[in-house]
Design an enzyme around this catalytic site. Sequence first.
Site, PDB file in Angstrom:
ATOM      1  N   ASP A  72      42.822  31.547  39.703  1.00 46.53           N
ATOM      2  CA  ASP A  72      41.488  31.929  39.225  1.00 46.53           C
ATOM      3  C   ASP A  72      41.233  31.241  37.886  1.00 46.53           C
ATOM      4  O   ASP A  72      41.581  31.758  36.827  1.00 46.53           O
ATOM      5  CB  ASP A  72      41.405  33.446  39.085  1.00 46.53           C
ATOM      6  CG  ASP A  72      40.027  33.892  38.606  1.00 46.53           C
ATOM      7  OD1 ASP A  72      39.168  33.012  38.368  1.00 46.53           O
ATOM      8  OD2 ASP A  72      39.815  35.100  38.463  1.00 46.53           O
ATOM      9  N   ASP A  97      46.951  37.791  43.710  1.00 44.15           N
ATOM     10  CA  ASP A  97      45.544  38.038  43.367  1.00 44.15           C
ATOM     11  C   ASP A  97      45.303  37.619  41.912  1.00 44.15           C
ATOM     12  O   ASP A  97      46.052  38.030  41.010  1.00 44.15           O
ATOM     13  CB  ASP A  97      45.295  39.548  43.541  1.00 44.15           C
ATOM     14  CG  ASP A  97      43.824  39.912  43.474  1.00 44.15           C
ATOM     15  OD1 ASP A  97      42.973  39.067  43.782  1.00 44.15           O
ATOM     16  OD2 ASP A  97      43.531  41.091  43.138  1.00 44.15           O
ATOM     17  N   SER A 118      34.659  46.848  46.612  1.00 48.87           N
ATOM     18  CA  SER A 118      34.767  48.283  46.866  1.00 48.87           C
ATOM     19  C   SER A 118      33.370  48.903  46.906  1.00 48.87           C
ATOM     20  O   SER A 118      32.459  48.446  46.228  1.00 48.87           O
ATOM     21  CB  SER A 118      35.611  48.960  45.777  1.00 48.87           C
ATOM     22  OG  SER A 118      36.986  48.764  46.052  1.00 48.87           O
ATOM     23  N   GLU A 148      38.366  29.895  42.855  1.00 48.33           N
ATOM     24  CA  GLU A 148      37.111  30.633  42.598  1.00 48.33           C
ATOM     25  C   GLU A 148      36.134  29.773  41.817  1.00 48.33           C
ATOM     26  O   GLU A 148      36.490  29.074  40.882  1.00 48.33           O
ATOM     27  CB  GLU A 148      37.389  31.927  41.822  1.00 48.33           C
ATOM     28  CG  GLU A 148      36.103  32.709  41.529  1.00 48.33           C
ATOM     29  CD  GLU A 148      36.332  34.157  41.095  1.00 48.33           C
ATOM     30  OE1 GLU A 148      37.359  34.748  41.482  1.00 48.33           O
ATOM     31  OE2 GLU A 148      35.471  34.682  40.369  1.00 48.33           O
ATOM     32  N   HIS A 202      34.160  43.649  39.815  1.00 48.07           N
ATOM     33  CA  HIS A 202      35.385  44.458  39.885  1.00 48.07           C
ATOM     34  C   HIS A 202      35.181  45.873  39.325  1.00 48.07           C
ATOM     35  O   HIS A 202      34.354  46.079  38.453  1.00 48.07           O
ATOM     36  CB  HIS A 202      36.504  43.762  39.106  1.00 48.07           C
ATOM     37  CG  HIS A 202      36.973  42.501  39.761  1.00 48.07           C
ATOM     38  ND1 HIS A 202      36.752  41.255  39.226  1.00 48.07           N
ATOM     39  CD2 HIS A 202      37.638  42.286  40.919  1.00 48.07           C
ATOM     40  CE1 HIS A 202      37.271  40.336  40.031  1.00 48.07           C
ATOM     41  NE2 HIS A 202      37.809  40.942  41.067  1.00 48.07           N
ATOM     42  N   GLY A 203      35.964  46.795  39.837  1.00 45.82           N
ATOM     43  CA  GLY A 203      35.981  48.142  39.267  1.00 45.82           C
ATOM     44  C   GLY A 203      35.049  49.114  39.962  1.00 45.82           C
ATOM     45  O   GLY A 203      34.505  48.830  41.032  1.00 45.82           O
TER      46      GLY A 203
HETATM   47  P1  13P Z   1      37.306  46.139  43.655  1.00 48.24           P
HETATM   48  O1  13P Z   1      37.541  46.517  42.228  1.00 48.24           O
HETATM   49  O2  13P Z   1      35.852  46.168  43.991  1.00 48.24           O
HETATM   50  O3  13P Z   1      38.123  46.943  44.597  1.00 48.24           O
HETATM   51  O4  13P Z   1      37.769  44.613  43.819  1.00 48.24           O
HETATM   52  C1  13P Z   1      39.124  44.277  44.020  1.00 48.24           C
HETATM   53  C2  13P Z   1      39.369  42.822  43.884  1.00 48.24           C
HETATM   54  O5  13P Z   1      38.490  41.994  43.874  1.00 48.24           O
HETATM   55  C3  13P Z   1      40.770  42.398  43.787  1.00 48.24           C
HETATM   56  O6  13P Z   1      40.880  41.029  43.557  1.00 48.24           O
HETATM   57  O1  G3H Z   2      40.695  42.374  40.790  1.00 48.73           O
HETATM   58  C1  G3H Z   2      41.622  43.016  40.306  1.00 48.73           C
HETATM   59  C2  G3H Z   2      42.377  43.970  41.131  1.00 48.73           C
HETATM   60  O2  G3H Z   2      41.635  45.146  41.340  1.00 48.73           O
HETATM   61  C3  G3H Z   2      43.719  44.235  40.536  1.00 48.73           C
HETATM   62  O3  G3H Z   2      43.610  44.997  39.396  1.00 48.73           O
HETATM   63  O4  G3H Z   2      44.855  43.753  37.612  1.00 48.73           O
HETATM   64  O5  G3H Z   2      44.508  46.256  37.482  1.00 48.73           O
HETATM   65  O6  G3H Z   2      46.103  45.270  39.150  1.00 48.73           O
HETATM   66  P1  G3H Z   2      44.843  45.068  38.351  1.00 48.73           P
HETATM   67 ZN    ZN Z   3      39.283  40.210  42.375  1.00 46.62          ZN
END
Ligand code: 13P
Ligand code: G3H
Ligand code: ZN
Length: 311
Positions: A104, A82, A216, A134, A180-181
């Site tokens: 990314d 990811d 999320s 992306e 995100h978040g």
């Molecule tokens: P969320 O923070 O909305 O769960 O997104 C996760 C994500 O995009 C991981 O790549």
């Molecule tokens: O998009 C990011 C994911 O939620 C992963 O988060 O980099 O804190 O592991 P992280």
């Molecule tokens: Zn992401």
Amino acid sequence: MPLVTTKEMFEKAYNGGYAIGAFNVNNMEIVQGITEAAKELNAPLILQVSKGARAYANHTYLIKLVEAAVIETGLPIALHLDHGNSFELCKSCIDGGFTSVMIDASSKPFEENIALTRQVVEYAHDHGVVVEAELGTLAGIEDEVNVSAEDSSYTRPEDVQEFVQRTGCDSLAIAIGTSHGAYKFKPGTDPKLRLDILEEVEKRLPGFPIVLHGSSSVPQEFVKIINENGGNMPGAIGVPEDQLRQAARMAVCKINIDSDLRLAMTASIRQYFSEHPDHFDPRQYLSPARDAIRAMVKHKIVDVLGCDGKA
Ligand code: 13P
Ligand code: G3H
Ligand code: ZN
């Protein structure tokens, strides 16, 4: 069944009008909660590992946990990097057994994004691994909601054909208003994804799998439990699930969810300690936390992704 790439799952998802859940994994309880849910519902699955997760848990531990899940479930599972941010990180995951990587380079200028993505695609395809790229920039947690600034970060549909053609990527993450978040929208606003942009992208890339990050939904019952048990998360708001379901019926084949699992786990643990302040055996509070992840993933598979029974 060994780990699979996302190629066949995306083809089926695109044609079937559903999406595959891509859930972030960081430790054993998270891997178990997610994969037990998918097994109960016979759902295909993407387990994804961020750079931070790899630093936290170690590449080998994560690979072995995911391999154990493959043995235990017999499901088609893809292991995905990811937000890979460099060729070297992508290469290390490809060499180390991942079946899918994301490069990314979305924060770089268009030509630089193409060049770096192309470099990763060439190496990945030589090794039987697929690549997510992306285009467009997702808002970060701290971003102010300002329409024109927000507009400028949406994916431009007029760019997608050239980008996909020149990079050879296998799927494309786009920015249509997710972020995100746990703080995605301002309290009191009416969150709306730009499904019109998704529709334009789909017209230009028929049959091509699209990815949504930052998906999320931040269930308010979990925020409430956290806030009532010593936490402090005022104004945590996510993406409405009905809009994600709509996107899954369109060209979106992969939906990324991490924060909701974190919320489920944290709410469970906070509640547990409020009720059992004298307990200190990690198995006692991690068991309900794992159950909470399993319940959350089952809900996502059935009500958001629509991929139950599709393994
Ligand atoms: P969320 O923070 O909305 O769960 O997104 C996760 C994500 O995009 C991981 O790549
Ligand atoms: O998009 C990011 C994911 O939620 C992963 O988060 O980099 O804190 O592991 P992280
Ligand atoms: Zn992401």
